[in-house]
Design a protein around this motif. Structure first.
Motif, PDB file in Angstrom:
ATOM      1  N   LEU A  12     -49.292  34.590  59.290  1.00 37.75           N
ATOM      2  CA  LEU A  12     -49.991  34.361  58.023  1.00 37.75           C
ATOM      3  C   LEU A  12     -49.654  32.985  57.462  1.00 37.75           C
ATOM      4  O   LEU A  12     -50.542  32.251  57.016  1.00 37.75           O
ATOM      5  CB  LEU A  12     -49.610  35.450  57.024  1.00 37.75           C
ATOM      6  N   LEU A  13     -48.379  32.622  57.509  1.00 38.36           N
ATOM      7  CA  LEU A  13     -47.957  31.312  57.003  1.00 38.36           C
ATOM      8  C   LEU A  13     -48.574  30.194  57.831  1.00 38.36           C
ATOM      9  O   LEU A  13     -49.031  29.182  57.284  1.00 38.36           O
ATOM     10  CB  LEU A  13     -46.440  31.209  57.026  1.00 38.36           C
ATOM     11  N   ASP A  14     -48.609  30.370  59.145  1.00 33.36           N
ATOM     12  CA  ASP A  14     -49.193  29.347  60.012  1.00 33.36           C
ATOM     13  C   ASP A  14     -50.692  29.210  59.759  1.00 33.36           C
ATOM     14  O   ASP A  14     -51.235  28.097  59.753  1.00 33.36           O
ATOM     15  CB  ASP A  14     -48.928  29.710  61.475  1.00 33.36           C
ATOM     16  N   ALA A  15     -51.372  30.333  59.526  1.00 37.70           N
ATOM     17  CA  ALA A  15     -52.800  30.283  59.226  1.00 37.70           C
ATOM     18  C   ALA A  15     -53.054  29.581  57.896  1.00 37.70           C
ATOM     19  O   ALA A  15     -53.989  28.770  57.776  1.00 37.70           O
ATOM     20  CB  ALA A  15     -53.372  31.699  59.201  1.00 37.70           C
ATOM     21  N   ALA A  16     -52.211  29.878  56.894  1.00 41.65           N
ATOM     22  CA  ALA A  16     -52.350  29.216  55.598  1.00 41.65           C
ATOM     23  C   ALA A  16     -52.103  27.720  55.734  1.00 41.65           C
ATOM     24  O   ALA A  16     -52.807  26.897  55.126  1.00 41.65           O
ATOM     25  CB  ALA A  16     -51.379  29.828  54.594  1.00 41.65           C
ATOM     26  N   TYR A  17     -51.104  27.370  56.546  1.00 42.97           N
ATOM     27  CA  TYR A  17     -50.821  25.959  56.774  1.00 42.97           C
ATOM     28  C   TYR A  17     -52.016  25.271  57.440  1.00 42.97           C
ATOM     29  O   TYR A  17     -52.416  24.168  57.037  1.00 42.97           O
ATOM     30  CB  TYR A  17     -49.585  25.806  57.659  1.00 42.97           C
ATOM     31  N   GLY A  18     -52.583  25.915  58.458  1.00 40.72           N
ATOM     32  CA  GLY A  18     -53.725  25.321  59.156  1.00 40.72           C
ATOM     33  C   GLY A  18     -54.910  25.106  58.231  1.00 40.72           C
ATOM     34  O   GLY A  18     -55.574  24.061  58.287  1.00 40.72           O
ATOM     35  N   LEU A 123     -41.871  23.950  51.166  1.00 39.54           N
ATOM     36  CA  LEU A 123     -40.420  23.986  51.163  1.00 39.54           C
ATOM     37  C   LEU A 123     -39.852  23.770  52.568  1.00 39.54           C
ATOM     38  O   LEU A 123     -38.748  23.256  52.724  1.00 39.54           O
ATOM     39  CB  LEU A 123     -39.946  25.339  50.617  1.00 39.54           C
ATOM     40  N   ARG A 124     -40.633  24.129  53.581  1.00 41.06           N
ATOM     41  CA  ARG A 124     -40.153  24.079  54.966  1.00 41.06           C
ATOM     42  C   ARG A 124     -40.533  22.759  55.635  1.00 41.06           C
ATOM     43  O   ARG A 124     -41.655  22.272  55.475  1.00 41.06           O
ATOM     44  CB  ARG A 124     -40.758  25.235  55.774  1.00 41.06           C
ATOM     45  N   THR A 125     -39.609  22.234  56.381  1.00 43.46           N
ATOM     46  CA  THR A 125     -39.906  21.014  57.151  1.00 43.46           C
ATOM     47  C   THR A 125     -40.667  21.333  58.436  1.00 43.46           C
ATOM     48  O   THR A 125     -41.300  20.439  59.018  1.00 43.46           O
ATOM     49  CB  THR A 125     -38.603  20.277  57.504  1.00 43.46           C
ATOM     50  N   GLU A 126     -40.604  22.598  58.866  1.00 40.47           N
ATOM     51  CA  GLU A 126     -41.336  23.028  60.053  1.00 40.47           C
ATOM     52  C   GLU A 126     -42.091  24.320  59.756  1.00 40.47           C
ATOM     53  O   GLU A 126     -41.597  25.185  59.035  1.00 40.47           O
ATOM     54  CB  GLU A 126     -40.390  23.270  61.237  1.00 40.47           C
ATOM     55  N   ILE A 127     -43.294  24.423  60.319  1.00 43.53           N
ATOM     56  CA  ILE A 127     -44.105  25.631  60.207  1.00 43.53           C
ATOM     57  C   ILE A 127     -44.462  26.075  61.617  1.00 43.53           C
ATOM     58  O   ILE A 127     -45.117  25.331  62.357  1.00 43.53           O
ATOM     59  CB  ILE A 127     -45.397  25.393  59.403  1.00 43.53           C
ATOM     60  N   ALA A 128     -44.025  27.258  61.995  1.00 46.04           N
ATOM     61  CA  ALA A 128     -44.311  27.811  63.323  1.00 46.04           C
ATOM     62  C   ALA A 128     -43.921  26.841  64.438  1.00 46.04           C
ATOM     63  O   ALA A 128     -44.629  26.697  65.440  1.00 46.04           O
ATOM     64  CB  ALA A 128     -45.789  28.183  63.436  1.00 46.04           C
ATOM     65  N   GLY A 129     -42.807  26.134  64.237  1.00 47.47           N
ATOM     66  CA  GLY A 129     -42.283  25.272  65.282  1.00 47.47           C
ATOM     67  C   GLY A 129     -42.827  23.862  65.305  1.00 47.47           C
ATOM     68  O   GLY A 129     -42.387  23.048  66.127  1.00 47.47           O
ATOM     69  N   HIS A 130     -43.764  23.528  64.434  1.00 44.98           N
ATOM     70  CA  HIS A 130     -44.288  22.160  64.402  1.00 44.98           C
ATOM     71  C   HIS A 130     -43.986  21.520  63.047  1.00 44.98           C
ATOM     72  O   HIS A 130     -43.821  22.218  62.046  1.00 44.98           O
ATOM     73  CB  HIS A 130     -45.800  22.129  64.682  1.00 44.98           C
TER      74      HIS A 130
END
Length: 246
Positions: A12-18, A123-130
């Motif tokens: 969900l977080l990765d989809a929101a980031y995308g 807040l995160r420097t990385e999202i799903a490893g990227h």
């Protein structure tokens, strides 16, 4: 434990980031480093537009509660010394009217996950490893991933960050004051809610969003600012369409 290490939440977080990064990429030729800020604004407006039906039901629920107030006072007079009977009669009245004392809380509950996702995204420097490229964006020179409290406590000091947060918090405080004055709850006789201390506490709750905004990343504070302004305008319009009984 990091809740976003759980695969469904991570997805969900990765989809929101995308989605947010895609919007920012679309706006970047026009707005440069502020593209992500504009993307947050667009997402906020979209969320609020989707919640308009909920806002309408909230206004109707407020109108119903005001209409039921005299009957609730009568129930309290009759059964004030019998808490169990008082609760039963009160809930029966709400059931008969097809409403609830908690009607109107849904907008806040629905928006809480969105604020949480925005908080986490910036807040995160990385999202799903990227790498999280959203952190490279700013609003008038203030980083979208910076919170005012963190900047003041840990540095480095940034005048643009102080100015942008100051502007957003000032808007929220003004909106809170207008909301407090315009939508002041009617006093309820012979209940703890009518005590001066409780009324002061309820008035102070209007400013809670402004205080909360000091601790979250700028992107989340931007979302909160647009939300409170939208909410005030929407409540004024709906109050005219669904006025409270005199």
């Amino acid at each position: 434990m990091d809740p976003f290490s759980f695969p469904p939440l991570a997805a969900l977080l990765d989809a929101a980031y995308g989605a947010l990064a895609g919007l920012a990429t679309f706006f970047e030729p026009f707005t440069g480093a502020s593209a992500a800020a504009l993307a947050v604004v667009v997402v906020t407006l979209l969320v609020r537009a989707l919640l308009i039906p909920v806002g309408i039901s909230q206004a109707k629920a407020e109108q119903t509660r005001a209409r039921l107030a005299p009957r609730l006072r009568e129930i309290r007079k009759r059964h004030g010394k019998n808490p169990e009977r008082l609760q039963r009669e009160t809930m029966q009245l709400y059931r008969d009217e097809n409403t609830s004392p908690f009607a109107g809380c849904l907008p806040v509950l629905l928006q809480a996950p969105i604020v949480g996702i925005l908080y986490t995204l910036f807040l995160r420097t990385e999202i799903a490893g990227h790498p999280n490229e959203l952190l490279s964006h700013d609003l008038f020179g203030a980083g979208l991933g910076t919170s005012l409290v963190h900047m003041l406590a840990a540095g480095p000091f940034s005048l643009p960050t102080l100015a942008v947060f100051g502007g957003l918090v000032a808007i929220m405080v003004v909106v809170a004051e207008v909301t407090r004055r315009v939508f002041r709850p009617a006093p309820v006789d012979d209940t703890p809610l009518s005590s001066p201390g409780m009324l002061r506490m309820m008035s102070a709750l209007h400013y809670l969003t402004a205080v909360f905004a000091l601790f979250v990343p700028l992107a989340a504070a931007l979302y909160l600012t647009i939300t409170v302004v939208w909410t005030l305008v929407q409540r004024v319009i709906l109050r005219r369409r669904h006025p409270l009984p005199v």
